[in-house]
Design a protein around this motif. Structure first.
Motif, mmCIF file in Angstrom:
data_model
loop_
_atom_site.group_PDB
_atom_site.id
_atom_site.type_symbol
_atom_site.label_atom_id
_atom_site.label_comp_id
_atom_site.label_asym_id
_atom_site.label_seq_id
_atom_site.Cartn_x
_atom_site.Cartn_y
_atom_site.Cartn_z
ATOM 1 N N PRO A 50 0.820 -1.222 0.000
ATOM 2 C CA PRO A 50 0.000 0.000 0.000
ATOM 3 C C PRO A 50 0.850 1.267 0.000
ATOM 4 O O PRO A 50 1.837 1.366 0.725
ATOM 5 N N THR A 51 0.455 2.223 -0.834
ATOM 6 C CA THR A 51 1.156 3.503 -0.926
ATOM 7 C C THR A 51 0.155 4.641 -0.783
ATOM 8 O O THR A 51 -1.056 4.452 -0.898
ATOM 9 N N ASN A 85 8.813 8.624 1.937
ATOM 10 C CA ASN A 85 9.982 7.802 1.646
ATOM 11 C C ASN A 85 10.638 7.246 2.913
ATOM 12 O O ASN A 85 11.812 6.908 2.904
ATOM 13 N N SER A 86 9.897 7.175 4.006
ATOM 14 C CA SER A 86 10.516 6.723 5.235
ATOM 15 C C SER A 86 9.522 5.904 6.050
ATOM 16 O O SER A 86 8.360 5.762 5.682
ATOM 17 N N GLY A 87 9.986 5.396 7.174
ATOM 18 C CA GLY A 87 9.101 4.658 8.062
ATOM 19 C C GLY A 87 9.020 3.183 7.741
ATOM 20 O O GLY A 87 9.907 2.596 7.142
ATOM 21 N N ILE A 153 10.726 0.718 4.921
ATOM 22 C CA ILE A 153 10.693 1.321 3.585
ATOM 23 C C ILE A 153 12.084 1.837 3.250
ATOM 24 O O ILE A 153 12.715 2.531 4.054
ATOM 25 N N ILE A 154 12.575 1.501 2.055
ATOM 26 C CA ILE A 154 13.906 1.922 1.643
ATOM 27 C C ILE A 154 13.802 2.888 0.468
ATOM 28 O O ILE A 154 12.817 2.870 -0.280
ATOM 29 N N PRO A 155 14.781 3.780 0.297
ATOM 30 C CA PRO A 155 14.722 4.798 -0.763
ATOM 31 C C PRO A 155 14.557 4.218 -2.156
ATOM 32 O O PRO A 155 13.935 4.846 -3.022
#
Length: 213
Positions: A50-51, A85-87, A153-155
């Motif tokens: 999910p995004t 982009n984090s978490g 979550i990775i870049p």
């Protein structure tokens, strides 16, 4: 055990609709990073990732709009719902592709509106994007996992890409886990419960097949 699996990025609101059985189709053309080749079905079994990018009430059918507020509120209170982009992220759904059709005709897509939550504005937007490429209509059999998968979550996952590879620790099978895996590390769907029971799903699949064929 550490294993790696494919995951398909999709709006969180769509993942909710898939989990509730309100939606059974995905309409994909690929993101900006896939413009040249278009969307590719690289995997027929995958996790749903999910995004929160791009999802908006202006693209959702009226009966499902209010659910976006629920999703966004959940994002603020649940540390496993991602920011840009984090978490961390929590993956709760596993999907199997039952059928795929490539469609160029907007009128055919409109006949499928009861099987997804996007409105005409979104459908037109996606059909008009990269117009030389057809839109892929994916019929999914969706399963809710008994034990969600939690990932950092990775870049490298950022941006308009469809597929990511997630690495996570899978419970040892001797530890009373209700999820199981096959010999390749993929989840064993025989141990998971589909979100739509068999007879109802077969009826839906037949209706969709009639439209697409």
């Amino acid at each position: 055990m550490i294993i790696m699996m494919a995951a398909l990025k999709e709006w969180a609101i769509v993942c909710k609709a898939l989990e509730e059985g309100r939606q059974v189709l995905l309409l994909r053309k690929g993101g900006i990073m896939e413009y040249k080749q278009g969307f590719e079905i690289k995997h027929n079994k995958f996790l749903l990732f999910p995004t929160f990018e791009h999802q908006s009430k202006e693209y959702i059918q009226p009966d499902y709009i209010d659910n976006l507020d629920i999703i966004l509120q959940h994002q603020l209170t649940d540390p496993y719902h991602p920011t840009a982009n984090s978490g961390r992220n929590k993956l709760t759904l596993y999907a199997k592709v039952i059928d795929v059709k490539e469609v160029n005709d907007k009128s055919i897509i409109r006949k499928l509106e009861k099987y997804h939550i996007w409105n005409d504005r979104y459908v037109n937007l996606r059909m008009d994007y990269n117009p030389k490429k057809p839109i892929s209509v994916l019929l999914l059999r969706v399963y809710k996992m008994n034990n969600p998968i939690e990932v950092d979550i990775i870049p490298e996952w950022a941006g308009c890409r469809s597929w990511v590879s997630v690495e996570f620790e899978f419970p040892d099978m001797t530890m009373n886990s209700t999820n199981s895996r096959d010999n390749n590390g993929a989840l064993n769907l025989q141990q998971e419960q589909p979100v739509i029971e068999n007879s109802k799903f077969n009826q839906i699949a037949a209706e969709i097949n009639e439209v697409l064929n």
